[in-house]
Design a protein around this motif. Structure first.
Motif, PDB file in Angstrom:
ATOM      1  N   ALA A   1       0.841  -1.196   0.000  1.00 25.75           N
ATOM      2  CA  ALA A   1       0.000   0.000   0.000  1.00 25.75           C
ATOM      3  C   ALA A   1       0.876   1.245   0.000  1.00 25.75           C
ATOM      4  N   ASP A   2       0.328   2.334  -0.501  1.00 26.97           N
ATOM      5  CA  ASP A   2       1.040   3.610  -0.530  1.00 26.97           C
ATOM      6  C   ASP A   2       0.932   4.247   0.849  1.00 26.97           C
ATOM      7  N   GLY A   3       1.939   4.032   1.685  1.00 27.82           N
ATOM      8  CA  GLY A   3       1.929   4.509   3.061  1.00 27.82           C
ATOM      9  C   GLY A   3       1.818   6.015   3.165  1.00 27.82           C
ATOM     10  N   ALA A   4       2.481   6.729   2.258  1.00 27.14           N
ATOM     11  CA  ALA A   4       2.422   8.197   2.284  1.00 27.14           C
ATOM     12  C   ALA A   4       1.002   8.681   2.005  1.00 27.14           C
ATOM     13  N   GLN A   5       0.325   8.000   1.089  1.00 31.28           N
ATOM     14  CA  GLN A   5      -1.061   8.373   0.772  1.00 31.28           C
ATOM     15  C   GLN A   5      -1.969   8.100   1.961  1.00 31.28           C
ATOM     16  N   VAL A   6      -1.780   6.960   2.622  1.00 31.33           N
ATOM     17  CA  VAL A   6      -2.573   6.635   3.808  1.00 31.33           C
ATOM     18  C   VAL A   6      -2.361   7.705   4.875  1.00 31.33           C
ATOM     19  N   ARG A   7      -1.114   8.096   5.089  1.00 31.19           N
ATOM     20  CA  ARG A   7      -0.808   9.119   6.097  1.00 31.19           C
ATOM     21  C   ARG A   7      -1.435  10.464   5.724  1.00 31.19           C
ATOM     22  N   ARG A   8      -1.369  10.848   4.436  1.00 32.39           N
ATOM     23  CA  ARG A   8      -1.965  12.118   3.999  1.00 32.39           C
ATOM     24  C   ARG A   8      -3.476  12.120   4.228  1.00 32.39           C
ATOM     25  N   TRP A   9      -4.139  11.014   3.850  1.00 28.50           N
ATOM     26  CA  TRP A   9      -5.591  10.948   4.031  1.00 28.50           C
ATOM     27  C   TRP A   9      -5.960  10.942   5.511  1.00 28.50           C
ATOM     28  N   ARG A  10      -5.166  10.248   6.310  1.00 26.94           N
ATOM     29  CA  ARG A  10      -5.442  10.209   7.755  1.00 26.94           C
ATOM     30  C   ARG A  10      -5.266  11.604   8.354  1.00 26.94           C
ATOM     31  N   ASP A  11      -4.185  12.274   7.989  1.00 30.74           N
ATOM     32  CA  ASP A  11      -3.927  13.625   8.502  1.00 30.74           C
ATOM     33  C   ASP A  11      -4.989  14.618   8.035  1.00 30.74           C
ATOM     34  N   SER A  12      -5.430  14.482   6.772  1.00 27.90           N
ATOM     35  CA  SER A  12      -6.431  15.425   6.252  1.00 27.90           C
ATOM     36  C   SER A  12      -7.762  15.294   6.991  1.00 27.90           C
ATOM     37  N   ARG A  13      -8.023  14.120   7.539  1.00 28.38           N
ATOM     38  CA  ARG A  13      -9.245  13.912   8.311  1.00 28.38           C
ATOM     39  C   ARG A  13      -9.049  14.225   9.798  1.00 28.38           C
ATOM     40  N   GLY A  14      -7.802  14.495  10.177  1.00 30.41           N
ATOM     41  CA  GLY A  14      -7.508  14.782  11.576  1.00 30.41           C
ATOM     42  C   GLY A  14      -7.576  13.541  12.463  1.00 30.41           C
ATOM     43  N   TRP A  15      -7.338  12.379  11.871  1.00 33.14           N
ATOM     44  CA  TRP A  15      -7.405  11.114  12.609  1.00 33.14           C
ATOM     45  C   TRP A  15      -6.035  10.741  13.143  1.00 33.14           C
ATOM     46  N   SER A  16      -6.016  10.131  14.295  1.00 37.00           N
ATOM     47  CA  SER A  16      -4.782   9.540  14.818  1.00 37.00           C
ATOM     48  C   SER A  16      -4.657   8.138  14.215  1.00 37.00           C
ATOM     49  N   GLN A  17      -3.487   7.552  14.353  1.00 34.38           N
ATOM     50  CA  GLN A  17      -3.317   6.169  13.894  1.00 34.38           C
ATOM     51  C   GLN A  17      -4.254   5.241  14.652  1.00 34.38           C
ATOM     52  N   GLU A  18      -4.429   5.502  15.937  1.00 33.55           N
ATOM     53  CA  GLU A  18      -5.316   4.671  16.763  1.00 33.55           C
ATOM     54  C   GLU A  18      -6.750   4.748  16.251  1.00 33.55           C
ATOM     55  N   HIS A  19      -7.191   5.971  15.898  1.00 35.00           N
ATOM     56  CA  HIS A  19      -8.558   6.141  15.404  1.00 35.00           C
ATOM     57  C   HIS A  19      -8.741   5.430  14.072  1.00 35.00           C
ATOM     58  N   LEU A  20      -7.770   5.567  13.175  1.00 38.89           N
ATOM     59  CA  LEU A  20      -7.847   4.886  11.880  1.00 38.89           C
ATOM     60  C   LEU A  20      -7.910   3.378  12.078  1.00 38.89           C
ATOM     61  N   ALA A  21      -7.074   2.859  12.965  1.00 39.00           N
ATOM     62  CA  ALA A  21      -7.086   1.416  13.231  1.00 39.00           C
ATOM     63  C   ALA A  21      -8.456   0.979  13.740  1.00 39.00           C
ATOM     64  N   GLU A  22      -9.045   1.776  14.607  1.00 40.43           N
ATOM     65  CA  GLU A  22     -10.355   1.443  15.165  1.00 40.43           C
ATOM     66  C   GLU A  22     -11.441   1.501  14.084  1.00 40.43           C
ATOM     67  N   VAL A  23     -11.420   2.553  13.256  1.00 43.42           N
ATOM     68  CA  VAL A  23     -12.425   2.703  12.201  1.00 43.42           C
ATOM     69  C   VAL A  23     -12.303   1.575  11.173  1.00 43.42           C
ATOM     70  N   ALA A  24     -11.067   1.215  10.834  1.00 47.91           N
ATOM     71  CA  ALA A  24     -10.840   0.177   9.830  1.00 47.91           C
ATOM     72  C   ALA A  24     -10.983  -1.229  10.404  1.00 47.91           C
ATOM     73  N   GLY A  25     -10.919  -1.352  11.717  1.00 47.14           N
ATOM     74  CA  GLY A  25     -11.026  -2.676  12.329  1.00 47.14           C
ATOM     75  C   GLY A  25      -9.750  -3.489  12.196  1.00 47.14           C
ATOM     76  N   ILE A  26      -8.615  -2.799  12.175  1.00 47.08           N
ATOM     77  CA  ILE A  26      -7.319  -3.482  12.103  1.00 47.08           C
ATOM     78  C   ILE A  26      -6.468  -3.012  13.271  1.00 47.08           C
ATOM     79  N   GLY A  27      -5.333  -3.650  13.450  1.00 52.98           N
ATOM     80  CA  GLY A  27      -4.459  -3.313  14.571  1.00 52.98           C
ATOM     81  C   GLY A  27      -3.678  -2.025  14.334  1.00 52.98           C
ATOM     82  N   LEU A  28      -3.341  -1.366  15.434  1.00 48.60           N
ATOM     83  CA  LEU A  28      -2.542  -0.147  15.370  1.00 48.60           C
ATOM     84  C   LEU A  28      -1.198  -0.426  14.708  1.00 48.60           C
ATOM     85  N   ARG A  29      -0.569  -1.530  15.066  1.00 52.02           N
ATOM     86  CA  ARG A  29       0.741  -1.876  14.502  1.00 52.02           C
ATOM     87  C   ARG A  29       0.644  -2.063  12.983  1.00 52.02           C
TER      88      ARG A  29
END
Length: 189
Positions: free
Chosen positions: A45-73
């Motif tokens: 996956a394009d990690g930079a794109q994931v980070r940009r989309w997460r940042d643009s939504r103001g989400w933390s990594q923890e929040h993204l993991a919770e919304v997606a249903g995957i682990g923080l790691r």
């Protein structure tokens, strides 16, 4: 029913896709011949794109993991450019509301772009070397003319001038050939 998975107060899930993601794969590493016999496909996956989309939504990594249903790691690994299980990338795509293709990296296109960028840098370096050589050549010719005039015999610096001119012409010829070959390659492809 041994081997079946039953959610709390729910029905028996007999299909492997009904099991939670954590049970289908382990930490993003493929499970070849795992307990359900499937192989977890790895996707880059394009990690930079994931980070940009997460940042643009103001989400933390923890929040993204919770919304997606995957682990923080797993989110951390993906943002660091590591491969992830297909299911994890699909979960991220669903969380962002985009197609999975928008999150994947086209490695062939990246390699072609990197090769093209590398060639462009090499040609730019060759152009710069010719310009530096030309500047040194012009300065040298002024010095040679000064020496010749100072000694009263302009022909005294004739041979150094001739050989430096040959060297400069050779360097320029190399640049011309490289430029011509580079321009012909895209037409042949």
């Amino acid at each position: 029913m041994a081997g079946d998975w039953r959610p709390a107060g729910g029905q028996v899930a007999r299909h492997w896709r009904c099991k939670p993601a954590a049970m289908r794969h382990s930490g993003g590493r493929p499970q070849v011949g795992g307990p359900w016999g499937e192989t977890t496909m790895q996707i880059h996956a394009d990690g930079a794109q994931v980070r940009r989309w997460r940042d643009s939504r103001g989400w933390s990594q923890e929040h993204l993991a919770e919304v997606a249903g995957i682990g923080l790691r797993t989110v951390q690994r993906i943002e660091n450019g590591e491969k992830a299980a297909r299911e994890s990338v699909m979960a991220l795509a669903a969380a962002f509301g985009v197609d999975v293709a928008a999150l994947t990296v086209d490695t062939e296109a990246q390699a072609a772009k990197a090769e093209q960028t590398g060639k462009a840098k090499e040609i730019a370096a060759l152009r710069l070397s010719v310009l530096i050589h030309l500047a040194g050549y012009l300065f040298g010719m002024l010095v040679f003319a000064g020496i010749g005039l100072g000694m009263g015999d302009a022909s005294i610096m004739k041979w150094p001038t001739i050989w430096w001119t040959v060297g400069m012409a050779g360097h320029g010829l190399i640049l011309a050939v490289v430029e011509l070959v580079t321009r012909q390659q895209p037409r042949q492809a």
